[in-house]
Design an enzyme around this catalytic site. Sequence first.
Site, PDB file in Angstrom:
ATOM      1  CE  LYS A  19       4.889  -2.942  -2.154  1.00 15.09           C
ATOM      2  NZ  LYS A  19       4.085  -2.202  -1.145  1.00 15.09           N
ATOM      3  N   GLY A  93       2.363   0.918   4.559  1.00 15.56           N
ATOM      4  CA  GLY A  93       1.088   0.743   5.236  1.00 15.56           C
ATOM      5  C   GLY A  93       0.850  -0.695   5.651  1.00 15.56           C
ATOM      6  CD  GLN A 168      -2.342  -2.265   3.729  1.00 22.45           C
ATOM      7  OE1 GLN A 168      -2.644  -1.277   4.403  1.00 22.45           O
ATOM      8  NE2 GLN A 168      -1.502  -2.189   2.715  1.00 22.45           N
ATOM      9  CG  ASP A 314      -1.709  -1.448  -5.006  1.00 22.29           C
ATOM     10  OD1 ASP A 314      -2.167  -0.430  -4.453  1.00 22.29           O
ATOM     11  OD2 ASP A 314      -1.289  -2.428  -4.361  1.00 22.29           O
ATOM     12  NE  ARG A 345      -0.700   5.136  -5.318  1.00 16.89           N
ATOM     13  CZ  ARG A 345      -0.389   3.935  -4.852  1.00 16.89           C
ATOM     14  NH1 ARG A 345      -1.244   2.927  -4.993  1.00 16.89           N
ATOM     15  NH2 ARG A 345       0.770   3.734  -4.256  1.00 16.89           N
TER      16      ARG A 345
END
Length: 432
Positions: A19, A93, A168, A314, A345
């Site tokens: 991704k 995001g 990011q 993740d 999470r």
Amino acid sequence: MRVSRPARVRATIHVPPDKSVSHRALIFNAVATGRATIERILDSDDVRSTAQCLAALGVPIEWPEGSQVAHVTGQGLHGLFEAEDVLDCGNSGTTMRLLLGLLAGHPILSVLTGDSSLRSRPMGRVIAPLRAMGASLAARRGDTLAPVVVKGGSLRGIAYHSPVASAQVKSAVLLAGLYAEGETAITEPSRSRDHTERLLTAMGAPLAIDGLTVRVRPAERLSAVSVRVPGDISSAAPWLVLGVCHPDAEIVLEGVNVNPTRTGILDILRAMGADLELVEERTSGGEPVADIVVRSSQLRATSVSGELVPRAIDELPLVALAACFAEGTTVVRDASELRVKESDRVKAVVDALGRLGAEIREREDGFEVDGPVRLRGARVHAHGDHRIGMLGAIAGCLAEGETEVLDDAVGVSYRTFWDDLRTATSSEAVSG
């Protein structure tokens, strides 16, 4: 969806394309010169959001529904047009944060929003350095939450020390740095995934890496680069944990991206005694790739902290599941970033596994898990978070009785997850 434990697990799975690489291949080629073909692009809700936003900014993208091949006609570094409407980033995001960095270099007005989950996730970490570079940005809640309004142009380079290790944030600053006067440098507390550095370098960006600092100078042009996207290790992680925790399992995962900035899950599972090996190692799209073979294993507890955390952020919910089958107490710390994902999470993992009978305790920056325990089927609510949805499904395959997974949202990153789970476990183990 309803899941129960199969007697055995045997499968060869070609996991979905990466991704992170898919997003970047679209965004970077959008402002390159030339036409690029992206093979094995991830056809997921998140990546579609990126494509739709770029199309709204005037970038021609040919990507038929259901296809894993996209063609991008780059508009050059200064070729984006002002969108006629708000840019909807959906649940992604990556889409929002990277586009903020890109749009900071364009003298156009843009408004970026997303779904309720994305509108609750922190954007101040990107807004602050972009403002310091000279871009004009405004957002909700004291300029911390989307929607975000950005009007860019006339940027200057800065030396920025990021308080978090975030690919990011780093990518947003580097993209803005391509348009800034002078050098832009960003230093992280530990190294985050480096897909941006790899692809921008391949496209001819004046970029240099010095330890935890990445530097970029203004670019005259980027050359379009066609990419064949490797398999996503985050999508491989559920199968890795299923394979090592199930008592009768062997799973082969084909063509997985084993970029060392992403392989924290492999290092963690090896430290726990997992029986896994990498075979057929090769390179694809500038990224290291391998097939991974994983088998039933006797696990022991481990500790996860420091630089290992951003390399497995993740996958940490699945580490908690593996810890339920490991001897001793597994501790995950320095992972407060988990609290600002699609859900909190930390709370979501503790709640989901706790319902199944796990001995798990919440920490401010992670969790502790005692093992081994016998999990029992229960109802698990994923709260629209795809990672928690996959966690619940794999936990259900390891628990006694039936587990019901609600609001799983796995299509955000892995549209064929349930089909692959049926293949791996037999169709009788999955229903709904």
